[in-house]
Scaffold this motif. Structure first.
Motif, mmCIF file in Angstrom:
data_model
loop_
_atom_site.group_PDB
_atom_site.id
_atom_site.type_symbol
_atom_site.label_atom_id
_atom_site.label_comp_id
_atom_site.label_asym_id
_atom_site.label_seq_id
_atom_site.Cartn_x
_atom_site.Cartn_y
_atom_site.Cartn_z
ATOM 1 N N UNK A 120 0.845 -1.374 -0.017
ATOM 2 C CA UNK A 120 0.046 0.083 -0.008
ATOM 3 C C UNK A 120 0.869 1.365 -0.056
ATOM 4 N N UNK A 121 2.077 1.188 0.480
ATOM 5 C CA UNK A 121 3.002 2.247 0.309
ATOM 6 C C UNK A 121 3.722 2.597 -0.899
ATOM 7 N N UNK A 122 2.910 2.625 -1.981
ATOM 8 C CA UNK A 122 3.077 2.475 -3.397
ATOM 9 C C UNK A 122 3.972 3.763 -3.906
ATOM 10 N N UNK A 123 4.038 5.111 -2.982
ATOM 11 C CA UNK A 123 4.450 6.223 -3.529
ATOM 12 C C UNK A 123 6.170 6.174 -3.165
ATOM 13 N N UNK A 124 6.658 5.169 -2.392
ATOM 14 C CA UNK A 124 7.953 5.125 -2.088
ATOM 15 C C UNK A 124 8.459 3.535 -2.486
ATOM 16 N N UNK A 125 9.611 3.551 -2.382
ATOM 17 C CA UNK A 125 10.480 2.226 -2.582
ATOM 18 C C UNK A 125 10.204 1.705 -1.062
ATOM 19 N N UNK A 126 10.135 0.468 -0.856
ATOM 20 C CA UNK A 126 10.354 -0.266 0.454
ATOM 21 C C UNK A 126 10.965 -1.608 0.013
ATOM 22 N N UNK A 127 12.016 -1.984 0.784
ATOM 23 C CA UNK A 127 12.826 -3.082 0.778
ATOM 24 C C UNK A 127 13.244 -3.735 2.273
ATOM 25 N N UNK A 128 12.778 -4.862 2.420
ATOM 26 C CA UNK A 128 12.639 -5.550 3.643
ATOM 27 C C UNK A 128 13.645 -6.675 3.662
ATOM 28 N N UNK A 139 7.920 -3.865 -1.946
ATOM 29 C CA UNK A 139 6.846 -3.436 -2.613
ATOM 30 C C UNK A 139 7.165 -3.569 -4.173
ATOM 31 N N UNK A 140 6.406 -2.774 -5.122
ATOM 32 C CA UNK A 140 6.869 -2.933 -6.625
ATOM 33 C C UNK A 140 7.640 -1.834 -6.658
ATOM 34 N N UNK A 141 7.570 -0.735 -6.133
ATOM 35 C CA UNK A 141 8.752 0.254 -6.472
ATOM 36 C C UNK A 141 9.923 -0.064 -6.006
ATOM 37 N N UNK A 142 10.020 -0.754 -4.992
ATOM 38 C CA UNK A 142 11.082 -1.190 -4.032
ATOM 39 C C UNK A 142 12.042 -2.242 -5.335
ATOM 40 N N UNK A 276 10.372 6.206 -12.489
ATOM 41 C CA UNK A 276 10.707 4.854 -12.282
ATOM 42 C C UNK A 276 8.969 4.230 -11.577
ATOM 43 N N UNK A 277 8.589 4.986 -11.136
ATOM 44 C CA UNK A 277 7.149 4.424 -10.399
ATOM 45 C C UNK A 277 6.241 4.176 -11.669
ATOM 46 N N UNK A 278 6.307 5.389 -12.633
ATOM 47 C CA UNK A 278 5.240 5.068 -14.026
ATOM 48 C C UNK A 278 5.822 3.862 -14.829
ATOM 49 N N UNK A 279 7.111 3.849 -14.874
ATOM 50 C CA UNK A 279 7.590 2.640 -15.540
ATOM 51 C C UNK A 279 7.216 1.364 -14.915
ATOM 52 N N UNK A 280 7.498 1.228 -13.386
ATOM 53 C CA UNK A 280 7.174 0.104 -13.176
ATOM 54 C C UNK A 280 5.584 -0.459 -13.072
#
Length: 302
Positions: A120-128, A139-142, A276-280
């Protein structure tokens, strides 16, 4: 990993980093046979006998109290990460060679609720990641941001293995050398916390065998925390990005850390991250469409 040997080498390495002036001790001249402070000088600064400190530096941590650890930390001018690492090394050295149960099982995936949250945090890259620096989730952007790490890599995806063994890492990380030091320092922290982690030992062994630089950095015994900072990368799709990151421990997922990246508003990096978000997003749509078409073409009704 030899717990007593690690304790000995860590204390020796910290002692070698300090000189008399930094420690506030008088210099009476004369030849010094060792770099940094002598054991006797550390003992003096820590408020203990020389024999006690020497025994501790040999790896004998029996009966070491918190006040002793605090005294040594002050004497060696340890930062918070080094102080915590010293506590873990002493705990492990006291445990000896007896197999210990892990305080928390090593997680390799997120619960559905946590994965839903980072998606749901689609506006920022998240990496665990876990303490071994295995990628546990994104997430997708991450995933788009760190796509070179995931491309053609065998599981488990590991940041240390990528940065030391994949030639693309030197192009991806614009500050590659400082990133290598950071990676090793993080693995050192995990080695102190989890000295009986066989997969971590195997990873360290692999990297030591295949990378001279890793072997050199590992021998320095530097440690650090991974809480905040700037990550400067060159992304193959959108170019240079300067991103601020925050490292957040997941209390519901012990042993895992969530890294959240963002760019300064109205900056070139902010525009690049949006691109990058648009591309992904479009790439995901195209991939899903292709998978649906393939599935339909193989349907029994066709």
């Amino acid at each position: 990993m030899d717990n007593q040997d690690d304790l000995s080498q860590f204390l020796t390495s910290r002692r070698a980093k300090l000189n008399l002036q930094q420690a506030g001790l008088p210099d009476f001249g004369g030849r010094r046979r060792v770099p940094g402070l002598r054991r006797e000088e550390v003992a003096l600064l820590a408020g203990m006998s020389s024999e006690y400190y020497k025994r501790l530096e040999r790896g004998n941590a029996k009966g070491v109290s918190e006040s002793v650890i605090d005294g040594i930390s002050r004497a060696l001018q340890l930062d918070a990460a080094e102080h915590s690492h010293l506590q873990e090394l002493i705990r492990s050295a006291n445990a000896g060679t007896r197999p210990q149960r892990r305080r928390h099982p090593r997680r390799t995936q997120l619960t559905p609720g946590v994965q839903q949250t980072i998606d749901a945090m689609s506006g920022v890259p998240v990496y665990v990641q876990n303490g071994r620096l295995d990628a546990v989730a994104t997430n997708r952007l991450g995933r788009a941001l760190f796509s070179p790490i995931f491309d053609d890599a065998a599981a488990p995806i590991n940041a240390a293995r990528f940065i030391f063994l994949d030639p693309r890492a030197q192009d991806f990380y614009r500050e590659w050398e400082s990133n290598t030091r950071e990676i090793v320092a993080l693995l050192r922290v995990e080695a102190g916390r989890s000295p009986y982690d066989r997969q971590l030992s195997d990873l360290v062994g692999e990297l030591s065998t295949r990378s001279d630089l890793f072997r050199k950095l590992w021998g320095a015994h530097d440690v650090r925390e991974h809480r905040s900072g700037i990550k400067r990368i060159h992304h193959p799709i959108v170019g240079d990005l300067d991103l601020t990151f925050l490292g957040l421990d997941l209390t519901t997922e012990p042993g895992l850390q969530m890294l959240v990246f963002s760019a300064e508003p109205s900056s070139a990096s902010h525009d690049g991250l949006q691109l990058l978000a648009n591309w992904s997003a479009s790439h995901s749509i195209e991939t899903n469409s292709a998978e649906s078409t393939t599935s339909a073409n193989h349907s029994p009704d066709k």
